[in-house]
Design a protein around this motif. Sequence first.
Motif, short mmCIF file in Angstrom:
data_model
loop_
_atom_site.label_atom_id
_atom_site.label_comp_id
_atom_site.label_asym_id
_atom_site.label_seq_id
_atom_site.Cartn_x
_atom_site.Cartn_y
_atom_site.Cartn_z
N THR A 23 0.86 -1.20 -0.02
CA THR A 23 0.09 -0.03 -0.09
C THR A 23 0.77 1.12 0.16
O THR A 23 1.81 1.62 0.82
CB THR A 23 -1.00 0.07 1.23
OG1 THR A 23 -1.66 -1.00 1.27
CG2 THR A 23 -1.81 1.22 1.00
N LEU A 24 0.74 2.18 -1.05
CA LEU A 24 1.49 3.12 -1.33
C LEU A 24 1.20 4.32 -0.24
O LEU A 24 -0.10 4.38 0.20
CB LEU A 24 1.53 3.88 -2.60
CG LEU A 24 1.80 2.95 -3.68
CD1 LEU A 24 1.69 3.90 -5.01
CD2 LEU A 24 3.37 2.59 -3.30
N LEU A 25 1.97 5.08 0.27
CA LEU A 25 1.76 6.14 1.18
C LEU A 25 0.69 7.78 0.36
O LEU A 25 1.31 7.84 -0.69
CB LEU A 25 2.92 7.03 1.59
CG LEU A 25 2.74 8.38 2.46
CD1 LEU A 25 2.18 7.97 3.96
CD2 LEU A 25 4.09 8.81 2.73
N ASP A 26 -0.29 7.66 0.84
CA ASP A 26 -1.10 8.83 0.39
C ASP A 26 -1.26 9.99 1.01
O ASP A 26 -1.89 10.79 0.65
CB ASP A 26 -2.47 8.06 -0.20
CG ASP A 26 -3.18 7.66 0.81
OD1 ASP A 26 -2.92 7.82 2.07
OD2 ASP A 26 -4.21 6.95 0.90
N GLY A 27 -0.56 9.92 2.29
CA GLY A 27 -0.69 11.02 3.05
C GLY A 27 -1.68 10.74 4.40
O GLY A 27 -1.55 11.27 5.36
N SER A 28 -2.70 9.99 3.96
CA SER A 28 -3.57 9.63 5.05
C SER A 28 -3.26 8.38 5.99
O SER A 28 -3.94 7.97 6.85
CB SER A 28 -5.02 9.57 4.47
OG SER A 28 -5.20 8.45 3.77
N ASN A 29 -2.42 7.55 5.45
CA ASN A 29 -2.07 6.22 5.84
C ASN A 29 -0.55 6.37 6.65
O ASN A 29 0.00 5.11 6.47
CB ASN A 29 -2.33 5.26 4.84
CG ASN A 29 -1.53 5.43 3.56
OD1 ASN A 29 -0.86 6.40 3.34
ND2 ASN A 29 -1.49 4.41 2.95
N PHE A 30 -0.26 7.36 6.88
CA PHE A 30 1.43 7.27 7.23
C PHE A 30 1.76 6.45 8.11
O PHE A 30 2.61 5.78 8.12
CB PHE A 30 1.76 8.94 7.71
CG PHE A 30 3.09 8.88 7.90
CD1 PHE A 30 4.10 8.77 6.92
CD2 PHE A 30 3.51 8.95 9.37
CE1 PHE A 30 5.56 8.81 7.44
CE2 PHE A 30 4.92 9.05 9.56
CZ PHE A 30 5.91 8.94 8.66
#
Length: 156
Positions: A23-30
Amino acid sequence: MVEDLDTLKLHPSDNPGLSLVTTLLDGSNFLSWRRSIKLALTAKMKMSFISKDDEIPERNTKEFEQWIKVDSMVTSWILNSISRDIVESFIYTKTSKELWTELENRYGQSNGPMEYRLKRELASLSQARENTDIKISDQLMQFLMGLNDSYGVKFL
């Protein structure tokens, strides 16, 4: 100076195009993304590149050249684990440690006002659902009270 020379070794399967997480970092899943990256870097014996400040060998040595190579690999892995929507903000960092620090500063801090707003919205949604349930129950009662006596329960 690098204490453990194994950290400067790369496996033949290591390449800059590798993404360490699913799962890539999207800003909400840090938080979950950070945990996954740390696990992957630990497994590859490369955690010291993002966790220690004083691990850079002396310049103009073979050890420094190898450190640059491995640090570039770690930087590539982290960049490949970030969503395309936000990766451009981090592409010009010089080292994996600098990249990690940037990510921690941007996404690792708690955002109290946003957390408060989201929890308040969630609470109002729960209250709205309860109010909707009460309203539906009231409407059912009004409907039943408005039915003709022929639909009522007959007592013996």
